[in-house]
Design an enzyme around this catalytic site. Sequence first.
Site, PDB file in Angstrom:
ATOM      1  N   GLU A  55       5.866  -5.279  -1.593  1.00 59.71           N
ATOM      2  CA  GLU A  55       5.431  -6.667  -1.769  1.00 59.71           C
ATOM      3  C   GLU A  55       6.613  -7.616  -1.722  1.00 59.71           C
ATOM      4  O   GLU A  55       6.569  -8.672  -1.110  1.00 59.71           O
ATOM      5  CB  GLU A  55       4.703  -6.830  -3.113  1.00 59.71           C
ATOM      6  CG  GLU A  55       3.433  -6.000  -3.266  1.00 59.71           C
ATOM      7  CD  GLU A  55       3.673  -4.609  -3.818  1.00 59.71           C
ATOM      8  OE1 GLU A  55       4.733  -4.005  -3.536  1.00 59.71           O
ATOM      9  OE2 GLU A  55       2.790  -4.117  -4.539  1.00 59.71           O
ATOM     10  N   CYS A  92       3.522  -3.981  -9.060  1.00 61.32           N
ATOM     11  CA  CYS A  92       4.245  -3.850 -10.334  1.00 61.32           C
ATOM     12  C   CYS A  92       4.445  -5.235 -10.951  1.00 61.32           C
ATOM     13  O   CYS A  92       4.246  -6.269 -10.294  1.00 61.32           O
ATOM     14  CB  CYS A  92       5.585  -3.136 -10.116  1.00 61.32           C
ATOM     15  SG  CYS A  92       6.873  -4.195  -9.433  1.00 61.32           S
TER      16      CYS A  92
HETATM   17  N1  THU Z   1       6.136   0.477  -5.161  1.00 59.85           N
HETATM   18  C1  THU Z   1       5.844  -0.539  -4.306  1.00 59.85           C
HETATM   19  O1  THU Z   1       6.469  -0.688  -3.236  1.00 59.85           O
HETATM   20  N2  THU Z   1       4.853  -1.379  -4.645  1.00 59.85           N
HETATM   21  C2  THU Z   1       4.042  -1.229  -5.728  1.00 59.85           C
HETATM   22  O2  THU Z   1       3.121  -2.012  -5.908  1.00 59.85           O
HETATM   23  C3  THU Z   1       4.269  -0.127  -6.664  1.00 59.85           C
HETATM   24  C4  THU Z   1       5.489   0.666  -6.438  1.00 59.85           C
HETATM   25  C5  THU Z   1       7.177   1.446  -4.753  1.00 59.85           C
HETATM   26  C6  THU Z   1       8.466   1.397  -5.496  1.00 59.85           C
HETATM   27  C7  THU Z   1       8.983   2.801  -5.286  1.00 59.85           C
HETATM   28  O3  THU Z   1       9.620   2.876  -4.026  1.00 59.85           O
HETATM   29  C8  THU Z   1       7.730   3.652  -5.218  1.00 59.85           C
HETATM   30  O4  THU Z   1       6.677   2.751  -4.925  1.00 59.85           O
HETATM   31  C9  THU Z   1       7.414   4.417  -6.481  1.00 59.85           C
HETATM   32  O5  THU Z   1       7.449   3.589  -7.591  1.00 59.85           O
END
Ligand code: THU
Length: 137
Positions: A55, A92
């Site tokens: 995001e 997140c």
């Molecule tokens: N992650 C995202 O790219 N977006 C989210 O909404 C949740 C988590 C990624 C961060 C990390 O590379 C992996 O997912 C595991 O946390």
Amino acid sequence: MDSSFLIKQAIEAQGQAYAPYSRFRVGAALLCADGSIYTGCNVENAAYSAANCAERTAVFKAVSEGRRRFLAIAIAGNLEGRENERELCAPCGVCRQVLSEFSDGDLRVILARSETKYEEYTLKELLPLQFSRNNLQ
Ligand code: THU
């Protein structure tokens, strides 16, 4: 804008995810107020804390090219090999806050498994009582 079009772009961006450590691959597609779309994927690092979420990759791409108002974002994320499960990937807390800087509370947040399986929320639902520029005035 049709949700399915944005979802398709998010799923395509998921293909670019660089997630060798978590194996959790995420793609995002951000619709800007002028109709342009910016995509992003998560980019991990051997120093784990240097990772960037899909995001925020999309937001930073858009802002760095002059877009500052967003209308919707589609997000597709899952562990490798679990493409067919139903669980949705919600943004997140840090990404919710970053999105709030450039959107109002009715930003559409589309959590997608496929073009037909998705849930839609507003940013206000996902980030009530947000800290914003108003707090600094
Ligand atoms: N992650 C995202 O790219 N977006 C989210 O909404 C949740 C988590 C990624 C961060 C990390 O590379 C992996 O997912 C595991 O946390």
